[in-house]
Scaffold this motif. Structure first.
Motif, short mmCIF file in Angstrom:
data_model
loop_
_atom_site.label_atom_id
_atom_site.label_comp_id
_atom_site.label_asym_id
_atom_site.label_seq_id
_atom_site.Cartn_x
_atom_site.Cartn_y
_atom_site.Cartn_z
N ASP A 106 -13.85 -1.97 -13.95
CA ASP A 106 -13.40 -2.17 -15.33
C ASP A 106 -13.41 -3.68 -15.58
O ASP A 106 -12.42 -4.38 -15.34
N THR A 107 -14.53 -4.18 -16.06
CA THR A 107 -14.70 -5.62 -16.19
C THR A 107 -13.81 -6.23 -17.26
O THR A 107 -13.62 -7.45 -17.30
N GLU A 108 -13.24 -5.40 -18.14
CA GLU A 108 -12.30 -5.93 -19.12
C GLU A 108 -11.02 -6.42 -18.45
O GLU A 108 -10.25 -7.18 -19.05
N ARG A 109 -10.80 -5.99 -17.20
CA ARG A 109 -9.60 -6.39 -16.47
C ARG A 109 -9.89 -7.49 -15.45
O ARG A 109 -9.01 -7.85 -14.68
N ARG A 110 -11.08 -8.00 -15.44
CA ARG A 110 -11.41 -9.11 -14.54
C ARG A 110 -10.69 -10.37 -14.98
O ARG A 110 -10.53 -10.61 -16.17
N LEU A 111 -10.29 -11.17 -14.01
CA LEU A 111 -9.69 -12.48 -14.30
C LEU A 111 -10.83 -13.44 -14.62
O LEU A 111 -11.50 -13.95 -13.71
N ARG A 112 -11.04 -13.71 -15.89
CA ARG A 112 -12.23 -14.48 -16.30
C ARG A 112 -12.14 -15.94 -15.88
O ARG A 112 -13.17 -16.58 -15.66
N VAL A 113 -10.94 -16.45 -15.74
CA VAL A 113 -10.78 -17.84 -15.29
C VAL A 113 -10.67 -17.90 -13.77
O VAL A 113 -11.37 -18.66 -13.10
N GLY A 114 -9.80 -17.09 -13.20
CA GLY A 114 -9.55 -17.15 -11.76
C GLY A 114 -10.57 -16.44 -10.90
O GLY A 114 -10.69 -16.74 -9.71
N ASP A 115 -11.32 -15.51 -11.48
CA ASP A 115 -12.25 -14.70 -10.69
C ASP A 115 -13.56 -14.49 -11.44
O ASP A 115 -13.97 -13.37 -11.73
N PRO A 116 -14.26 -15.59 -11.79
CA PRO A 116 -15.45 -15.46 -12.63
C PRO A 116 -16.58 -14.65 -12.00
O PRO A 116 -17.33 -13.99 -12.71
N ALA A 117 -16.69 -14.68 -10.68
CA ALA A 117 -17.76 -13.92 -10.01
C ALA A 117 -17.38 -12.46 -9.78
O ALA A 117 -18.24 -11.65 -9.42
N GLY A 118 -16.11 -12.11 -9.98
CA GLY A 118 -15.67 -10.74 -9.76
C GLY A 118 -15.42 -10.40 -8.30
O GLY A 118 -15.31 -9.23 -7.95
N ARG A 119 -15.25 -11.41 -7.45
CA ARG A 119 -15.02 -11.15 -6.03
C ARG A 119 -13.70 -10.40 -5.82
O ARG A 119 -13.66 -9.37 -5.12
N GLU A 120 -12.62 -10.90 -6.43
CA GLU A 120 -11.33 -10.24 -6.26
C GLU A 120 -11.31 -8.86 -6.92
O GLU A 120 -10.65 -7.94 -6.44
N LEU A 121 -12.04 -8.72 -8.01
CA LEU A 121 -12.14 -7.41 -8.66
C LEU A 121 -12.77 -6.40 -7.70
O LEU A 121 -12.28 -5.28 -7.56
N LEU A 122 -13.86 -6.79 -7.03
CA LEU A 122 -14.53 -5.86 -6.13
C LEU A 122 -13.71 -5.58 -4.88
O LEU A 122 -13.75 -4.46 -4.35
N ILE A 123 -12.96 -6.57 -4.41
CA ILE A 123 -12.06 -6.31 -3.28
C ILE A 123 -11.01 -5.28 -3.68
O ILE A 123 -10.71 -4.34 -2.93
N SER A 124 -10.47 -5.42 -4.89
CA SER A 124 -9.50 -4.45 -5.39
C SER A 124 -10.11 -3.06 -5.46
O SER A 124 -9.50 -2.06 -5.03
N CYS A 125 -11.33 -2.97 -5.98
CA CYS A 125 -12.00 -1.68 -6.09
C CYS A 125 -12.36 -1.12 -4.72
O CYS A 125 -12.38 0.10 -4.52
N VAL A 136 -5.47 -7.45 -7.47
CA VAL A 136 -5.01 -8.78 -7.81
C VAL A 136 -4.14 -8.71 -9.08
O VAL A 136 -4.55 -8.16 -10.10
N HIS A 137 -2.92 -9.21 -8.99
CA HIS A 137 -1.93 -9.17 -10.09
C HIS A 137 -1.70 -7.74 -10.60
O HIS A 137 -1.28 -7.55 -11.74
N ASN A 138 -2.00 -6.75 -9.77
CA ASN A 138 -1.88 -5.34 -10.18
C ASN A 138 -2.65 -5.08 -11.49
O ASN A 138 -2.18 -4.36 -12.38
N THR A 139 -3.83 -5.67 -11.58
CA THR A 139 -4.67 -5.47 -12.76
C THR A 139 -5.29 -4.07 -12.80
O THR A 139 -5.72 -3.62 -13.86
N GLN A 140 -5.37 -3.41 -11.63
CA GLN A 140 -5.96 -2.07 -11.54
C GLN A 140 -7.33 -2.03 -12.23
O GLN A 140 -7.55 -1.25 -13.17
N PRO A 141 -8.28 -2.85 -11.75
CA PRO A 141 -9.55 -3.03 -12.49
C PRO A 141 -10.60 -1.98 -12.15
O PRO A 141 -11.72 -2.32 -11.76
N TRP A 142 -10.25 -0.72 -12.29
CA TRP A 142 -11.16 0.35 -11.94
C TRP A 142 -11.07 1.48 -12.96
O TRP A 142 -10.10 1.64 -13.68
N SER A 143 -12.12 2.26 -13.01
CA SER A 143 -12.11 3.51 -13.77
C SER A 143 -12.95 4.50 -12.99
O SER A 143 -13.69 4.13 -12.07
N PHE A 144 -12.85 5.78 -13.36
CA PHE A 144 -13.53 6.83 -12.63
C PHE A 144 -14.21 7.78 -13.59
O PHE A 144 -13.73 8.03 -14.69
N ALA A 145 -15.35 8.28 -13.16
CA ALA A 145 -16.05 9.33 -13.90
C ALA A 145 -16.31 10.47 -12.93
O ALA A 145 -16.80 10.24 -11.82
#
Length: 324
Positions: A43-62, A23-32
């Motif tokens: 990478d929760t620092e890249r979550r859309l805190r207003v548009g994606d408060p539950a992190g649904r779009e973040l997890l779809i991206s990941c 979403v918005h090319n936020t690239q909300p992931w990291s790897f170990a």
């Protein structure tokens, strides 16, 4: 030729994962990386805190990044071994992936892997060249292979979804917090940032399609962006909705994997996708879409598929920035 060491497969997988859409090319992931095992983390620092408060779009991206990991490992000659959400005490750890037994990659794997770096997100109209019905049906089956549904909308439903998208975009544009969050990820011409949406990858003006699908206003108060439409690029394309039977964190990851599999297969046939998530970011509109158009399934992504000759610009962070 297949890569024949697990270590090389891990490196190839990391390189592939960074090309996933987000979403918005936020690239909300990291790897170990531990030995030959990759930990995919949100990478929760890249979550859309207003548009994606539950992190649904973040997890779809990941989830899309997870599919790239799996595909690259299989392309390297190993069967990927995946554990999703392996530790409830570490919710940001989304998956553990490692090369398993050796295998010969099939033709489908080679084709999908070859599209990982070529696939592009489109943000305007498409040409009037049709997407073949056989390909649309194949994409529906592709999503089903990942445990998701893919619904091609009939013309009346397309008009309804376009109207919902317009309404959601207007409402979100009036919400200062939401609007500034989107603008934060718009990149000006000449920016050296390796995330966000580059100026050449979004239109300055609203695309002219019928029905009209509202686009994010990345160019807000600026002259940035590309011309809205290339000559003849006014078709909305085929409008599809990706769904899941439930709406848990595991389902969101499943949706991301299905989405990326669909996008890569479409890309192999010269078909690009434009995304519209405004409706899905407003729960009452998402609920309406679920009940009225998705037969009770949970809508996870609205997208238009079509053919374009516009090679959109894209940027990605290097692997070194993604390792933790």
């Amino acid at each position: 030729m297949s890569i024949r060491t697990a270590s090389d497969a891990v490196q190839a997988a990391l390189e592939a994962a960074r090309w996933a859409p987000s979403v918005h090319n936020t690239q909300p992931w990291s790897f170990a990386v531990s030995g030959d095992e990759i930990g995919l983390r949100a990478d929760t620092e890249r979550r859309l805190r207003v548009g994606d408060p539950a992190g649904r779009e973040l997890l779809i991206s990941c989830g899309a990044a997870l599919f790239n990991l799996r595909t690259a490992i299989r392309r390297a000659g190993f069967e990927p071994v995946v554990r999703v959400l392996p530790d409830p005490d570490r919710p940001s750890l989304l998956a553990l992936v490692r090369p398993g037994g050796e295998t010969e990659p099939d033709e489908q794997t080679r084709v999908l892997a070859g599209e990982i770096e070529r696939r592009r997100t489109h943000r305007s109209g498409f040409t009037t060249l049709p997407v073949p019905d056989r390909l649309v049906q194949a994409l529906v089956r592709t999503a089903e292979e990942e445990g998701a549904g893919l619904l091609a909308l009939a013309p009346p439903a397309v008009v309804a979804v376009a109207a919902l998208t317009e309404a959601a975009q207007i409402a979100q544009s009036e919400d200062r917090g939401r609007h500034l969050e989107v603008v934060r990820w718009a990149r000006p011409p000449g920016s050296s940032r390796r995330d966000g949406v580059p100026a050449g990858a979004y239109p300055h003006d609203e695309p002219r399609t019928e029905p009209a699908f509202a686009q994010r206003d990345y160019a807000w108060r600026h002259e940035w962006g590309s011309p809205a439409d290339q000559a003849g690029s006014t078709s909305p394309g085929v409008v599809m909705v990706l769904t899941t039977a439930a709406d848990t964190r595991e389902d969101w990851l499943k949706a991301g994997q299905a989405l990326q599999r669909v996008l890569l297969r479409a890309s192999a046939y010269g078909v690009s996708a434009a995304f519209h998530t405004q409706v899905l970011e407003m729960e009452h509109l998402r609920a309406f879409l679920r009940e009225e158009l998705c037969d009770g399934a949970y809508p996870q992504m609205i997208m238009r598929l079509g053919i374009t000759f516009d090679d959109a610009e894209t940027v990605r962070r290097p692997v070194s920035d993604l390792l933790r």
